[in-house]
Scaffold this active site. Sequence first.
Site, PDB file in Angstrom:
ATOM      1  N   GLY A  48      10.852  86.671  93.637  1.00 19.18           N
ATOM      2  CA  GLY A  48      10.531  85.820  92.492  1.00 19.18           C
ATOM      3  C   GLY A  48      10.009  86.616  91.314  1.00 19.18           C
ATOM      4  N   ARG A  69       6.788  96.999 103.514  1.00 16.88           N
ATOM      5  CA  ARG A  69       5.741  96.790 102.498  1.00 16.88           C
ATOM      6  C   ARG A  69       4.507  97.643 102.780  1.00 16.88           C
ATOM      7  NH1 ARG A  69       6.617  90.294 101.873  1.00 16.88           N
ATOM      8  NH2 ARG A  69       8.160  90.457 100.241  1.00 16.88           N
ATOM      9  N   LYS A 116      23.334  79.090  95.495  1.00 18.73           N
ATOM     10  CA  LYS A 116      23.354  78.052  94.464  1.00 18.73           C
ATOM     11  C   LYS A 116      23.353  78.566  93.032  1.00 18.73           C
ATOM     12  CE  LYS A 116      21.043  74.506  97.132  1.00 18.73           C
ATOM     13  NZ  LYS A 116      19.785  73.809  97.339  1.00 18.73           N
ATOM     14  N   GLY A 161      15.235  88.762  97.622  1.00 20.39           N
ATOM     15  CA  GLY A 161      15.043  88.764  99.068  1.00 20.39           C
ATOM     16  C   GLY A 161      16.279  89.011  99.907  1.00 20.39           C
TER      17      GLY A 161
HETATM   18  P1  AMP Z   1      19.929  82.812  97.605  1.00 17.73           P
HETATM   19  O1  AMP Z   1      18.555  82.649  98.188  1.00 17.73           O
HETATM   20  O2  AMP Z   1      20.319  81.742  96.623  1.00 17.73           O
HETATM   21  O3  AMP Z   1      20.180  84.209  97.109  1.00 17.73           O
HETATM   22  O4  AMP Z   1      20.934  82.545  98.808  1.00 17.73           O
HETATM   23  C1  AMP Z   1      21.038  83.397  99.889  1.00 17.73           C
HETATM   24  C2  AMP Z   1      21.735  82.669 100.966  1.00 17.73           C
HETATM   25  O5  AMP Z   1      23.004  82.285 100.509  1.00 17.73           O
HETATM   26  C3  AMP Z   1      21.956  83.481 102.209  1.00 17.73           C
HETATM   27  O6  AMP Z   1      21.144  82.983 103.236  1.00 17.73           O
HETATM   28  C4  AMP Z   1      23.426  83.292 102.521  1.00 17.73           C
HETATM   29  O7  AMP Z   1      23.681  82.984 103.868  1.00 17.73           O
HETATM   30  C5  AMP Z   1      23.818  82.131 101.637  1.00 17.73           C
HETATM   31  N1  AMP Z   1      25.226  82.138 101.287  1.00 17.73           N
HETATM   32  C6  AMP Z   1      25.943  83.133 100.764  1.00 17.73           C
HETATM   33  N2  AMP Z   1      27.233  82.793 100.664  1.00 17.73           N
HETATM   34  C7  AMP Z   1      27.341  81.540 101.153  1.00 17.73           C
HETATM   35  C8  AMP Z   1      28.426  80.635 101.336  1.00 17.73           C
HETATM   36  N3  AMP Z   1      29.665  80.982 101.000  1.00 17.73           N
HETATM   37  N4  AMP Z   1      28.178  79.442 101.877  1.00 17.73           N
HETATM   38  C9  AMP Z   1      26.922  79.103 102.237  1.00 17.73           C
HETATM   39  N5  AMP Z   1      25.870  79.897 102.074  1.00 17.73           N
HETATM   40  C10 AMP Z   1      26.070  81.108 101.549  1.00 17.73           C
END
Ligand code: AMP
Length: 419
Positions: free
Chosen positions: A400, A35, A221, A377
């Site tokens: 975000g 950054r 999620k 991120g």
């Molecule tokens: P997000 O902030 O929703 O983009 O989620 C990112 C996070 O999702 C990362 O820290 C990954 O470790 C996690 N992630 C990716 N695939 C999986 C999975 N199959 N099971 C659990 N966590 C996951």
Amino acid sequence: MFPIDNYDFKGKRAIIRVDFNVPLNEKFEVTDDTRIRAAIPTIKKVLEKGGSVILMSHLGRPKKNNDDKYSLSHIVGAVEKRLGVKVMFAGDSMGEKAAEMAKNLKPGQVMMLENLRFYAEEEGKPRGLAEDATEEQKKEAKKAVKESQKNFVKKLASYADVYINDAFGTAHRAHASTALIADYFPHDKMFGYVMENELKAIDSVMEKPQRPFVAIIGGSKVSSKITIIEKLMERVDSLIIGGGMTYTFMAAQGGKIGGSINEPDQYQTALDILAKAKAKGIEIVMAEDALCADAFSEDANTQVCPSNDIPDGWEGLDIGPKAIESFKNHIIKCKTILWNGPVGVFEMDKFAGGTKAVAEAIVEATAKGAYSLIGGGDSVAAINKFGLADKVSYVSTGGGALLEYMEGKELPGVAAIRK
Ligand code: AMP
């Protein structure tokens, strides 16, 4: 050419909102100066054109004033190193010293204010409210901080002749330094290069993408990605869905997912996405197989299973070999690629293979002429981890802010400059 290229900075003091919210280690050393490096072209532009610079930023989430842990004094050296110019530290953003320093600033000089979030007025949110505060007390406290915020903004604005916003990462916040201050510079406000390039990159993907256009959406999620998925379905030709989200889709369709991450309250949403995609002719690519583990750990035992037939006691932590092949083959055929979210738990090397393969396929497609934008991120962290950031078209600095801009929301930091 951007407005900043044509502005005459000669003899002017520019207050620049930068995003110096960088990670520090326990010795308060900057561990990733991406950054800081990103902000250098804007700072140099002002200096080369005969102006002087007042840098302002937040760092972390301090809850009180003068919390040394969050002091921007820790990063002065890192900025000087990249800029090659001495940076004077004002010690505070509101005190007499800051005002004096700004007043006496000579062309070519750079000063930096202390962490803006040492003051509740930066965010305009009350602090120190008792846990059992009544609604009425909360309302009063909010009113009070909004009132004192006006003086805070006025004081910041008094330091300078021109305002530049170069902090894309906080553009989705209507804070004092990211939006409100712009009103004091009706004819002398502009974006810096980080902001200009971010907006250009996102607009080029969202407005006139070369086809085929694929969005790769990973992460943990469905619930946190649903709005962006819906927005992207108005634009893309195909969607690759990976990461933990996969198992919500599999379970929603009656699959067996063992102990994989899963959101039962999102099953209907997942089914709706699939139906909508079908109706619109959007191809959805999901992982046929998964690399499963018997624990959420680097030392876990692993086996490859169909993503919709995972035994109890096992969880899918990465995409499997068949999925890697199909994701790769799909990505390299595309001309516009947007990637948000890792397709596995890439933080653990054992489960980073799928995410690495996705990153490599994006690099290959980019080398063949595709436009690739990496945003959000964790996919940014992933592309950096694999050392491939300079082999894709654009890596966004805003998590975000990027998602909200893509969702079609007006970002206060952008609107304040454009209006
Ligand atoms: P997000 O902030 O929703 O983009 O989620 C990112 C996070 O999702 C990362 O820290 C990954 O470790 C996690 N992630 C990716 N695939 C999986 C999975 N199959 N099971 C659990 N966590 C996951």
